[in-house]
Design a protein around this motif. Sequence first.
Motif, short mmCIF file in Angstrom:
data_model
loop_
_atom_site.label_atom_id
_atom_site.label_comp_id
_atom_site.label_asym_id
_atom_site.label_seq_id
_atom_site.Cartn_x
_atom_site.Cartn_y
_atom_site.Cartn_z
N GLN A 71 0.88 5.56 -0.11
CA GLN A 71 0.17 6.82 -0.04
C GLN A 71 1.20 7.94 0.07
O GLN A 71 1.96 8.02 1.04
CB GLN A 71 -0.77 6.87 1.17
CG GLN A 71 -1.59 8.13 1.29
CD GLN A 71 -2.53 8.33 0.10
OE1 GLN A 71 -3.25 7.40 -0.28
NE2 GLN A 71 -2.51 9.51 -0.50
N GLN A 74 -1.74 9.03 8.81
CA GLN A 74 -1.01 9.63 7.68
C GLN A 74 -1.75 10.84 7.14
O GLN A 74 -1.13 11.85 6.78
CB GLN A 74 -0.82 8.59 6.57
CG GLN A 74 0.08 9.03 5.42
CD GLN A 74 -0.66 9.75 4.31
OE1 GLN A 74 -1.90 9.65 4.23
NE2 GLN A 74 0.07 10.50 3.49
N ALA A 75 -3.07 10.76 7.09
CA ALA A 75 -3.85 11.91 6.61
C ALA A 75 -3.71 13.10 7.55
O ALA A 75 -3.75 14.25 7.11
CB ALA A 75 -5.31 11.50 6.47
N GLU A 95 -3.15 -1.21 8.51
CA GLU A 95 -3.37 -0.31 7.38
C GLU A 95 -4.46 0.70 7.68
O GLU A 95 -4.33 1.89 7.38
CB GLU A 95 -3.74 -1.13 6.13
CG GLU A 95 -3.92 -0.29 4.88
CD GLU A 95 -4.21 -1.13 3.65
OE1 GLU A 95 -5.04 -0.69 2.82
OE2 GLU A 95 -3.62 -2.21 3.51
N LYS A 114 -3.59 4.75 7.87
CA LYS A 114 -4.21 5.67 6.90
C LYS A 114 -4.75 6.91 7.60
O LYS A 114 -4.59 8.04 7.11
CB LYS A 114 -5.34 4.95 6.16
CG LYS A 114 -4.89 4.00 5.07
CD LYS A 114 -6.11 3.38 4.39
CE LYS A 114 -5.69 2.42 3.29
NZ LYS A 114 -6.87 1.80 2.64
N PHE A 165 0.86 -1.18 0.00
CA PHE A 165 0.00 0.00 0.00
C PHE A 165 0.90 1.22 0.00
O PHE A 165 1.84 1.32 0.79
CB PHE A 165 -0.91 0.01 1.23
CG PHE A 165 -1.67 1.30 1.38
CD1 PHE A 165 -2.82 1.54 0.64
CD2 PHE A 165 -1.23 2.30 2.25
CE1 PHE A 165 -3.52 2.73 0.77
CE2 PHE A 165 -1.91 3.50 2.37
CZ PHE A 165 -3.07 3.71 1.63
#
Length: 412
Positions: A38, A68-69, A61, A65, A36
């Motif tokens: 990003q 990370q955002a 994951e 996510k 994955f």
Amino acid sequence: MNYALLANLQLGLLVLFSLGITSVSYTQQLNGESEFWQAADAVNRPLLIVVVDTTVATEWEGMLKVHQAQEDYNLLILKDTSDLGWFCQRVNATLNEEPINKRRVYLLGALAKEQQAKYNIIDRQILADEHWVDPTETLSLQQWRDLWGQFQKHTLWTYDVEAVQRKATIVERSERVEGGIGLSLMTSTTAFHSSAEGLPNGIRFWSYNAYRKLHPRWLLNFSFDVGVKLPNPQRIIQEQIFSQVDIFALFNGDEVEITLDTEIKGHMTGALGVGLSYLLPSKGRLLPYVGTDLRFFGGNFFFGRIDTTIVIDSSGGFPSGGSPDDLNLRDGNEDFTPTNFFYLTLSPHVGLYHQLGERLLLDLNAAYQPDPASFRQGEDYFSLFRWRMGLRYRLIGKRSTRYEYLRIAATP
């Protein structure tokens, strides 16, 4: 009966086609699920590399996510694999292609201890920090924020990153886009059978050549050869006359006899060639090769024989024109016979390149150019053994630089 056989054949092909589609889709799905990626919205952001056990990949994951955002960093999640070469290749591809802050690259491993051990053989100098956790340990988002804060405290110095890059630098050129041009001096010996006179025992050519690399070991060659030897009949005759004229005898009114007995030989030859060469396996700067060319050869050979006696009677004196009153030519033999050869042939060759630098190649080459008439026992043929030496200038594209930041540095 034929319709039943046709129906069975169509059914079999349909089943095979369906299985093939299923197999391809399944393989693509595996490749897609093994990682994955990003990217961060901003440039020069940190990179977090996560290697995680397959059984808990979904949970990790989902949490990463969200984080990370919020923090805007580059996130690469890879499932654990026994192929460490693939792991290094994937990470290096990310570090080479993305605008990542190389001073802040972090590794998080969610693996059991027995799975972690194999990663010890990787040289990980580019990593500013790494942390390993048990895959059964479930971290809350807040716990992960705290761990991310610990990561952020560690940063490589700029000169540390530069030192890693000096060790990891790999300069590459595409081997299939290489070409080149060259100029060679070629000497040949002849093997001819002809009743014609004046054929040379050897010819010197200037060879203009070019090549294009079709494959790491195959070269497509082009060549244009020119060989010219044009005599100067006027100079030859003048030298013979001046060497025999007795000026004092002319002024005394005596008869002067000049004998011209000489041969005038010359040629104009050329060849066009296209063919293939195969580079033999070798080490170092010496590159031996073998191959063959399709060559068109054309040659015009001319031979002139002068056997004449000139008699000058100066007993009557010299008129105002400045030449004797009586100049006679006695019977002699003057003959001019041209000979032409034109043919298309296959010419095998062997050679050796010596690399003088990145751009220059010293080319040594030997070849046999047979006249097809020699195989069918023709009345006239003109074959050549050719030796060539020259330089080739390599035309290659811009260099591409990449880095192997992660590499396997020890044996398991």
